[in-house]
Motif scaffolding. Structure first.
Motif: not given
Length: 195
Positions: A1-14, A102-116
């Protein structure tokens, strides 16, 4: 669970970093565009001054002076062509990088949204669609602009070469006749030997 939360934070930061980079790239694109327009405007005004001096009836330019105007005009054309080409290539390079970001930004945004679990946000989308065709269109557009610029430069160079001497041509059909031409601006008088 910590790795998923850490990965999500890293995605948000990126995601935030990419947004800042894209905003900086947009500012740089605006600056490049303004600089290119300014260079082109300076060139057109400069050529206007040269052509005005060439066509003016008050000028004291002789046919033998045409090389000077031609050379000055040619140098200005070459300098501006190189400067505009450098700005244009940099513009295309930055806009391609921005599309990739922008393409990478869109991918990260989709990943972040899937986590919620539940979200009302429909996504952060950039309308850009980067592919090989887009790249080709951009370079062809740049080449088209350069061709138009070169066309204008050729017209002004030919004008500088021909206009100065055309002022002194008073329309003598027979160059072997023994006439003297006196010209002042567009007005000419021919005095011919009566024999």
């Amino acid at each position: 669970m910590e790795t998923k939360a850490g990965e999500e934070e890293e995605n948000k930061k990126r995601f935030k970093e990419l947004r800042k980079i894209c905003d900086k790239q947009e500012d740089r694109l605006q600056t490049l565009q303004a600089t290119a327009f300014q260079l082109a405007n300076y060139y057109f005004v400069f050529q206007g001054v040269i052509l005005t001096a060439t066509c003016s009836s008050a000028t004291s330019l002789k046919c033998s002076d045409r090389w000077f105007l031609f050379t000055v005009s040619l140098l200005a054309a070459l300098l501006n062509l190189v400067a505009l080409m450098i700005k244009g290539l940099e513009y295309v390079r930055i806009i391609e990088q921005q599309d990739q970001n922008w393409s990478e930004c869109n991918q990260l945004h989709r990943i972040i949204l899937q986590g919620k679990a539940s979200t009302t946000d429909r996504g952060y989308q950039y309308a850009g669609n980067y592919n090989g065709l887009t790249k080709c269109i951009r370079y062809c557009t740049l080449a088209g602009c350069m061709v138009l610029f070169i066309g204008f430069a050729v017209v002004t160079l030919v004008g500088c070469w021909l206009i100065v001497c055309s002022k002194y041509d008073c329309g003598s059909e027979n160059k072997k006749d023994k006439c003297i031409k006196f010209c002042q601006g567009p007005k000419c008088i021919r005095i011919c030997n009566g024999s």
